[in-house]
Design an enzyme around this catalytic site. Structure first.
Site, PDB file in Angstrom:
ATOM      1  N   LYS A 118       0.813  -1.217   0.000  1.00  0.00           N
ATOM      2  CA  LYS A 118       0.000   0.000   0.000  1.00  0.00           C
ATOM      3  C   LYS A 118       0.848   1.268   0.000  1.00  0.00           C
ATOM      4  CE  LYS A 118      -4.435  -1.597   1.511  1.00  0.00           C
ATOM      5  NZ  LYS A 118      -5.624  -1.404   2.328  1.00  0.00           N
ATOM      6  N   LYS A 201      -4.787  -9.180  -6.203  1.00  0.00           N
ATOM      7  CA  LYS A 201      -6.009  -9.427  -5.448  1.00  0.00           C
ATOM      8  C   LYS A 201      -7.098  -8.436  -5.859  1.00  0.00           C
ATOM      9  CE  LYS A 201      -6.560  -7.607  -1.085  1.00  0.00           C
ATOM     10  NZ  LYS A 201      -7.934  -7.192  -0.992  1.00  0.00           N
ATOM     11  N   LYS A 204     -10.936  -3.070  -3.013  1.00  0.00           N
ATOM     12  CA  LYS A 204     -11.734  -1.835  -3.084  1.00  0.00           C
ATOM     13  C   LYS A 204     -10.895  -0.707  -3.638  1.00  0.00           C
ATOM     14  CE  LYS A 204     -13.867  -2.645   1.335  1.00  0.00           C
ATOM     15  NZ  LYS A 204     -12.657  -2.785   2.151  1.00  0.00           N
TER      16      LYS A 204
HETATM   17  P1  ATP Z   1      -8.606  -2.119   0.589  1.00  0.00           P
HETATM   18  O1  ATP Z   1      -8.189  -2.222  -0.852  1.00  0.00           O
HETATM   19  O2  ATP Z   1      -9.061  -0.747   0.988  1.00  0.00           O
HETATM   20  O3  ATP Z   1      -7.600  -2.725   1.548  1.00  0.00           O
HETATM   21  P2  ATP Z   1     -10.015  -4.602   0.550  1.00  0.00           P
HETATM   22  O4  ATP Z   1     -10.774  -4.898  -0.695  1.00  0.00           O
HETATM   23  O5  ATP Z   1      -8.690  -5.271   0.705  1.00  0.00           O
HETATM   24  O6  ATP Z   1      -9.919  -3.024   0.701  1.00  0.00           O
HETATM   25  P3  ATP Z   1     -10.599  -4.941   3.358  1.00  0.00           P
HETATM   26  O7  ATP Z   1     -11.618  -4.089   4.031  1.00  0.00           O
HETATM   27  O8  ATP Z   1      -9.155  -4.582   3.530  1.00  0.00           O
HETATM   28  O9  ATP Z   1     -10.945  -4.993   1.780  1.00  0.00           O
HETATM   29  O10 ATP Z   1     -10.797  -6.453   3.802  1.00  0.00           O
HETATM   30  C1  ATP Z   1     -12.021  -6.922   4.405  1.00  0.00           C
HETATM   31  C2  ATP Z   1     -12.054  -8.443   4.404  1.00  0.00           C
HETATM   32  O11 ATP Z   1     -12.193  -8.916   3.051  1.00  0.00           O
HETATM   33  C3  ATP Z   1     -10.776  -9.091   4.940  1.00  0.00           C
HETATM   34  O12 ATP Z   1     -11.156 -10.256   5.681  1.00  0.00           O
HETATM   35  C4  ATP Z   1     -10.025  -9.482   3.706  1.00  0.00           C
HETATM   36  O13 ATP Z   1      -9.154 -10.591   3.919  1.00  0.00           O
HETATM   37  C5  ATP Z   1     -11.173  -9.859   2.769  1.00  0.00           C
HETATM   38  N1  ATP Z   1     -10.787  -9.684   1.370  1.00  0.00           N
HETATM   39  C6  ATP Z   1     -10.396  -8.516   0.778  1.00  0.00           C
HETATM   40  N2  ATP Z   1     -10.126  -8.712  -0.509  1.00  0.00           N
HETATM   41  C7  ATP Z   1     -10.340 -10.058  -0.748  1.00  0.00           C
HETATM   42  C8  ATP Z   1     -10.226 -10.885  -1.897  1.00  0.00           C
HETATM   43  N3  ATP Z   1      -9.843 -10.371  -3.058  1.00  0.00           N
HETATM   44  N4  ATP Z   1     -10.525 -12.195  -1.784  1.00  0.00           N
HETATM   45  C9  ATP Z   1     -10.932 -12.716  -0.594  1.00  0.00           C
HETATM   46  N5  ATP Z   1     -11.060 -11.990   0.531  1.00  0.00           N
HETATM   47  C10 ATP Z   1     -10.769 -10.668   0.467  1.00  0.00           C
HETATM   48 MG    MG Z   2      -7.458  -4.735   2.335  1.00  0.00          MG
END
Ligand code: ATP
Ligand code: MG
Length: 341
Positions: A118, A201, A204
């Site tokens: 990040k 991955k 968001k």
């Molecule tokens: P950001 O990009 O802002 O970090 P994010 O998409 O990674 O957002 P988080 O809020 O950080 O989402 O993660 C929330 C939950 O969703 C965590 O348990 C994380 O492991 C899970 N998660 C996030 N992205 C994935 C993915 N691509 N596949 C499976 N689980 C995910």
């Molecule tokens: Mg995340």
């Protein structure tokens, strides 16, 4: 569940850092709903303090926090059965995090791959909060003495750090106060990949909207994104082994399996030999059938944000019945005069 002297309790959180997506649903929310039907207390959290470790426009943050709450409920979290909270409304998270900042070691934090990803090339310009993020995450979990944390695979390293922090605190103060939390990383889609790049991955914070299926996407948008998803030219194999070295193909099959509550082998028994031209419409139909009702329900809940705020206020009152005594006891162990409530 493994044996522990601590009463089993589940905690997990999601950041209001943008639109919820299919990875959040399959890796986290759907698992949270499974835990809710077991005989165990469940605490689920919108982690706004984590979201602001990178810049969030204030208006967007408030909207995203409420929409995330709507997403939890639309996905099946019942605010009566689970404790549903917004992190900043339960101040004990941040209070314990400070103590953990003083337990965690610089060397441990420097190994965290999420910070490196990040912060990118300009790490000197990253916020101090982004660096300290895993200590706050440890506090989120341990302020509830949570024993089980369902998460996606990307959070494994942070959960190992949570255990290291708990162990060092217990050792330094000569207590057995914080549990050794178990990460629960289960299902066919613990790491949903970007639809545009099978090595990244789904997130968001990915600037490309085409990289993810948002939980607020309508049926047309979902179908279009799946149609355009990157794939390879070969037919689908009949066994999981045939997906080795085929990250995009593997991703789409994993998504299908997780949405349909099947194993990858079960899916491949049915679709082995098909071309993507045939498989993608099947996946699009399945994704629309599972996701569109959630998106509609989120929209309905967002028509009454006052009700969402009431749910969160009630959640924080219930949460503080747990967190307040644990923080007081922590202060006592550390030798600090307990906070006034
Ligand atoms: P950001 O990009 O802002 O970090 P994010 O998409 O990674 O957002 P988080 O809020 O950080 O989402 O993660 C929330 C939950 O969703 C965590 O348990 C994380 O492991 C899970 N998660 C996030 N992205 C994935 C993915 N691509 N596949 C499976 N689980 C995910
Ligand atoms: Mg995340």
């Amino acid at each position: 569940m493994t044996e522990t002297q601590f009463t089993p309790r589940v905690f997990s959180g999601i950041q209001p850092s943008g639109d919820l997506h299919l990875g959040n649903y399959l890796g986290a929310l759907k698992r949270f709903v499974d835990w809710q039907s077991k005989d165990v207390e469940t605490v689920y959290c919108m982690v706004d303090l984590h979201a602001i470790t990178v810049w969030q426009d204030p208006k967007d943050l408030m909207h995203s926090t409420r929409e995330l709450c709507a997403g939890f409920i639309a996905a099946g979290i019942d605010p009566e059965k689970s404790i549903l909270i917004n992190q900043s409304q339960v101040p004990e998270h941040a209070q314990l995090a400070w103590i953990f900042n003083c337990v965690a070691r610089m060397g441990w934090m420097q190994r965290m791959t999420q910070f490196k990803d990040k912060a990118g090339k300009n790490a000197q310009n990253a916020s101090l909060g982004l660096f300290a993020y895993p200590a706050l995450m440890a506090a989120d979990i341990l302020i509830y003495h949570a024993t089980h944390v369902p998460v996606g695979e990307d959070q494994k390293q942070h959960l190992e750090l949570t255990r290291d922090i708990a162990a060092k605190f217990n050792h330094d103060y000569g207590v057995d106060f914080f549990p050794m939390t178990e990460p629960v990383i289960e299902g066919a889609a613990t790491r949903v990949m970007s639809l545009r790049d099978g090595s990244k991955k789904m997130s968001k914070s990915d600037p490309s909207d085409a990289s993810r299926i948002n939980m607020t996407d309508d049926a047309d948008a979902i179908a279009k994104k799946i149609r355009k998803a990157k794939t390879d030219p070969d037919a689908l194999p009949s066994e999981a082994k045939g997906l080795d070295e085929r990250p995009e193909a593997r991703n789409l099959v994993n998504i299908y399996a997780a949405l349909n509550d099947q194993t990858v082998d079960q899916v491949l028994t049915d679709v082995g030999g098909k071309q993507f031209g045939d498989f993608k419409p099947m996946l699009a139909d399945l994704a629309v059938a599972k996701m569109a009702p959630i998106s509609t329900e989120m929209g309905r809940l967002m028509n009454d944000t006052a009700e969402i705020d009431r749910i969160l206020t009630r959640g924080s009152e219930r949460a503080r019945e747990i967190t307040s005594p644990i923080l007081r006891k922590t202060y006592d162990i550390v030798g600090m005069i307990p906070p006034v409530v």
